[in-house]
Motif scaffolding. Sequence first.
Motif, PDB file in Angstrom:
ATOM      1  N   UNK A 173       0.841  -1.190   0.000  1.00  0.00           N
ATOM      2  CA  UNK A 173       0.000   0.000   0.000  1.00  0.00           C
ATOM      3  C   UNK A 173       0.880   1.245   0.000  1.00  0.00           C
ATOM      4  N   UNK A 174       0.246   2.376  -0.146  1.00  0.00           N
ATOM      5  CA  UNK A 174       0.990   3.630  -0.132  1.00  0.00           C
ATOM      6  C   UNK A 174       1.572   3.886   1.253  1.00  0.00           C
ATOM      7  N   UNK A 175       2.559   4.746   1.312  1.00  0.00           N
ATOM      8  CA  UNK A 175       3.177   5.071   2.590  1.00  0.00           C
ATOM      9  C   UNK A 175       3.997   3.945   3.163  1.00  0.00           C
ATOM     10  N   UNK A 176       4.515   3.024   2.321  1.00  0.00           N
ATOM     11  CA  UNK A 176       5.336   1.880   2.728  1.00  0.00           C
ATOM     12  C   UNK A 176       4.551   0.893   3.575  1.00  0.00           C
ATOM     13  N   UNK A 177       3.221   1.039   3.622  1.00  0.00           N
ATOM     14  CA  UNK A 177       2.405   0.105   4.397  1.00  0.00           C
ATOM     15  C   UNK A 177       2.164  -1.176   3.583  1.00  0.00           C
ATOM     16  N   UNK A 178       1.615  -2.167   4.267  1.00  0.00           N
ATOM     17  CA  UNK A 178       1.335  -3.429   3.607  1.00  0.00           C
ATOM     18  C   UNK A 178       0.037  -3.994   4.188  1.00  0.00           C
ATOM     19  N   UNK A 179      -0.770  -4.608   3.314  1.00  0.00           N
ATOM     20  CA  UNK A 179      -1.998  -5.268   3.738  1.00  0.00           C
ATOM     21  C   UNK A 179      -1.773  -6.770   3.744  1.00  0.00           C
ATOM     22  N   UNK A 180      -2.190  -7.420   4.808  1.00  0.00           N
ATOM     23  CA  UNK A 180      -2.108  -8.872   4.946  1.00  0.00           C
ATOM     24  C   UNK A 180      -3.533  -9.420   4.965  1.00  0.00           C
ATOM     25  N   UNK A 181      -3.803 -10.384   4.084  1.00  0.00           N
ATOM     26  CA  UNK A 181      -5.165 -10.881   3.911  1.00  0.00           C
ATOM     27  C   UNK A 181      -5.160 -12.401   3.990  1.00  0.00           C
ATOM     28  N   UNK A 182      -6.139 -12.945   4.708  1.00  0.00           N
ATOM     29  CA  UNK A 182      -6.417 -14.376   4.698  1.00  0.00           C
ATOM     30  C   UNK A 182      -7.929 -14.540   4.653  1.00  0.00           C
ATOM     31  N   UNK A 183      -8.409 -15.422   3.755  1.00  0.00           N
ATOM     32  CA  UNK A 183      -9.846 -15.624   3.621  1.00  0.00           C
ATOM     33  C   UNK A 183     -10.180 -17.070   3.343  1.00  0.00           C
ATOM     34  N   UNK A 184     -11.452 -17.399   3.491  1.00  0.00           N
ATOM     35  CA  UNK A 184     -11.920 -18.774   3.320  1.00  0.00           C
ATOM     36  C   UNK A 184     -13.329 -18.741   2.751  1.00  0.00           C
ATOM     37  N   UNK A 185     -13.483 -19.264   1.516  1.00  0.00           N
ATOM     38  CA  UNK A 185     -14.798 -19.391   0.893  1.00  0.00           C
ATOM     39  C   UNK A 185     -15.393 -20.734   1.297  1.00  0.00           C
ATOM     40  N   UNK A 186     -16.657 -20.725   1.639  1.00  0.00           N
ATOM     41  CA  UNK A 186     -17.323 -21.958   2.060  1.00  0.00           C
ATOM     42  C   UNK A 186     -17.434 -22.908   0.869  1.00  0.00           C
ATOM     43  N   UNK A 187     -17.157 -24.194   1.098  1.00  0.00           N
ATOM     44  CA  UNK A 187     -17.321 -25.204   0.060  1.00  0.00           C
ATOM     45  C   UNK A 187     -16.008 -25.635  -0.548  1.00  0.00           C
ATOM     46  N   UNK A 188     -16.110 -26.522  -1.533  1.00  0.00           N
ATOM     47  CA  UNK A 188     -14.948 -27.066  -2.224  1.00  0.00           C
ATOM     48  C   UNK A 188     -15.254 -27.182  -3.707  1.00  0.00           C
ATOM     49  N   UNK A 189     -14.204 -27.318  -4.489  1.00  0.00           N
ATOM     50  CA  UNK A 189     -14.371 -27.525  -5.923  1.00  0.00           C
ATOM     51  C   UNK A 189     -14.112 -26.268  -6.731  1.00  0.00           C
ATOM     52  N   UNK A 190     -14.403 -26.376  -8.032  1.00  0.00           N
ATOM     53  CA  UNK A 190     -14.125 -25.276  -8.952  1.00  0.00           C
ATOM     54  C   UNK A 190     -14.922 -24.035  -8.571  1.00  0.00           C
ATOM     55  N   UNK A 191     -16.165 -24.229  -8.152  1.00  0.00           N
ATOM     56  CA  UNK A 191     -17.000 -23.086  -7.796  1.00  0.00           C
ATOM     57  C   UNK A 191     -16.378 -22.297  -6.649  1.00  0.00           C
ATOM     58  N   UNK A 192     -15.900 -22.989  -5.615  1.00  0.00           N
ATOM     59  CA  UNK A 192     -15.273 -22.305  -4.486  1.00  0.00           C
ATOM     60  C   UNK A 192     -13.983 -21.618  -4.916  1.00  0.00           C
ATOM     61  N   UNK A 193     -13.188 -22.282  -5.772  1.00  0.00           N
ATOM     62  CA  UNK A 193     -11.939 -21.673  -6.242  1.00  0.00           C
ATOM     63  C   UNK A 193     -12.209 -20.429  -7.077  1.00  0.00           C
ATOM     64  N   UNK A 194     -13.230 -20.491  -7.955  1.00  0.00           N
ATOM     65  CA  UNK A 194     -13.559 -19.327  -8.780  1.00  0.00           C
ATOM     66  C   UNK A 194     -14.071 -18.179  -7.920  1.00  0.00           C
ATOM     67  N   UNK A 195     -14.892 -18.490  -6.924  1.00  0.00           N
ATOM     68  CA  UNK A 195     -15.378 -17.448  -6.024  1.00  0.00           C
ATOM     69  C   UNK A 195     -14.223 -16.820  -5.264  1.00  0.00           C
ATOM     70  N   UNK A 196     -13.274 -17.647  -4.838  1.00  0.00           N
ATOM     71  CA  UNK A 196     -12.092 -17.119  -4.168  1.00  0.00           C
ATOM     72  C   UNK A 196     -11.355 -16.134  -5.061  1.00  0.00           C
ATOM     73  N   UNK A 197     -11.208 -16.474  -6.342  1.00  0.00           N
ATOM     74  CA  UNK A 197     -10.519 -15.581  -7.263  1.00  0.00           C
ATOM     75  C   UNK A 197     -11.226 -14.247  -7.417  1.00  0.00           C
ATOM     76  N   UNK A 198     -12.554 -14.276  -7.443  1.00  0.00           N
ATOM     77  CA  UNK A 198     -13.309 -13.029  -7.574  1.00  0.00           C
ATOM     78  C   UNK A 198     -13.168 -12.181  -6.316  1.00  0.00           C
ATOM     79  N   UNK A 199     -13.213 -12.807  -5.156  1.00  0.00           N
ATOM     80  CA  UNK A 199     -13.070 -12.049  -3.915  1.00  0.00           C
ATOM     81  C   UNK A 199     -11.654 -11.500  -3.769  1.00  0.00           C
TER      82      UNK A 199
END
Length: 722
Positions: free
Chosen positions: A369-395
């Motif tokens: 981020x600006x100002x030498x800052x950094x964002x750390x992100x961890x997330x979890x989409x409910x479910x498994x399979x291609x649908x969950x992976x694609x949703x993860x990519x969109x989020x």
Amino acid sequence: MDALTQEVEEAVRRDVPELWEDPDVMASQNIAEHVAGVLYGLARGPDGGALEPPAGEVARAGRLARHAKPVTAMLRAFRLGQAVIVDRLLAELPRLTDDPRLISEAARRLMEVATDYVDRTSERGVVAFQEEHDRRVRWMLSVVNEASIRIGTTLDTVRTAQELADLATEQIADLATVDLLDSVLRERGTPPRGVHLLRRIARSAAGDEVPEPAIAWHQLHTYPVGSAQDRALTTGQSSRHHCDPSPDSRPPTVDPGRAADAARVHSCLVVPLRTRGAILGVAQFFRHRSPERFDDGDLLFVQDIVARAAVAIDNALRYTHMRATALALQRELLPRHTPGQSAVEVACRYLPAGAELGVGGDWYDVIPLSGARVALVVGDVVGHGIHAAATMGRLRTAVHTLADIDLPPDELLTHLDDIVIRLSAEAGAASDGGCDGLCGQGEGPEGNGQGDIGATCLYAVYDPVSRRCTLARAGHILPALVSRDGAVDILDLPPGPPLGLGGLPFEAAEVDLPDGSLLALYTDGLLAAHGDDIEAGLDKLCHALAQRSDSLEATCDSVLGTLLPDRPDDDVALLLARTHSLGDRQVATWELEADPSAVSRARSRVSRQLTTWGLEELDFTAELVVSELVTNAIRYGRPPIRLRLIHDRTLLCEVSDDSSTTPHLRRARVFDEGGRGLLLVAQLARHWGTRHARHGKTVWAELDDSVASIGLTEPVAGHAEL
């Protein structure tokens, strides 16, 4: 008698040839016993009692059932033999006497004895046949039931094929092999015509003496054109083959191993693995220990079992290909490497769940981020399979977009919640109205469809100048913090609802992080091995984080090795970040008056600071950028006005004021007096932008050698009004 036996044998061979395919069902000795029995009955007279069939006839009738021969063939052979014997003896009677009465009595006696013998023998044979047939049907049903239970217990292709081979050697054959088409294993579509490239994926042998395989496991091989295997793969038809037990004889389809072992094989079955109109490979079954040959009944029986196994193998192949696709998608959507920045040192891991569940929607991210800052992100989409992976990519893309406009963590999660609600509504509408393509595909075993979408997320922003971290969570598990002395604490953050519920607020918390602190962000899959006992999982995590390691990468491996089994029940994302700070030698800050004369003083201070940092090559560019930013703040902003320089990997110039008005880049027309300042900044800066705080805003620009060398020689063009 020998001549009569020969005549009966010739008649039976001619009219009932199927009885002669198996020596233990019918042989010359059998016919001789029956002829002798009839002649004996005629010789002992009418008071000799009922004739008994040969002792081995009942057993032969049972073998007839085991070899799947029709009982009508046995009855036809008896009637045919009776006719030949009666005709032959009737023809001999006139040569023995001229008395019509004696000839008539002898003929009547002959018919009675022959008919009684055949009826009695047939009756016992039919009973024995039916008993053996019923027993064999019960055995076959039990084996088929066992096959339904034992074959296809997992979605692993190799294991499923091995289950077929193991069952076959326990119940049917002495040796079994399974070969799958290489194109099927690699999902290359239909193989070229005439080319059948296979891989051996399963082999099993009965007994302790296991023949050495001629084809190694997973070895790529082909069968000769026109061979039984080639015909099975081409036509989809099964076949049965026999050979003589002589050392020089060998079935044309045998592949048990060494020549010495192959010579002992006397019978084999070649059955294609066929399902849903496609041929997957070929299974082969051999007998060399058991003396009984395969028969047509065995072939039909084995075809049924192989058909069931083919469905299980096809399901495993489809799942394997789908899982590989989802995993590839997941890998592509996750960051391949973390971007370079100085705020934190990071190490990260993603582990998919075991094969039964498939790829999930866990992700991690590191966003400068600006100002030498950094964002750390961890997330979890409910479910498994291609649908969950694609949703993860969109989020993940949405988080990047929202992070680029420097939203605070709580506001970012609020916008992300709205996005998840919209995605869920779109997916629900598509599911109700029907859709083409991949709709409904790629769900994991949990059966997650295209309807409701849920996710959790933890978003943290670390500022290396203030050494402060701001965190907010949306239904996500709490992070862990490891101090420099090794003490581990679970941060107590305000609760937030999972993404997709809507209507509830998100709150942020600020934590001061001394230089060298270790922040651990992870998904709940890391604690899944402990079931509902989250506290036990957190205690184990804290213990693992407290162990000293040579590097963050080693710490990652240690944490995963301590908390996770070999095949985790859920996918896992782990992000470790060790904080670093930017000291006073890398940061310079000045308070400026809201007066045009302050612009020249700002340029002078910047020039002196750059000389101190050894960045004289950026002097001209930095003075020009700072001059434009400070001028804009004085003309359009509100005091207090602050100028800050940060010497990190690049030079960061920031001008803050108390106004919330966002400057916009626009194209100045020929006679306009203003509008060229930000356009000039955009040309000279590597990146630039605006971030808002609770009060006021900051306009920043990032400079480095690449833009400094451009100077003012490049044309200022190509920027439309924003």
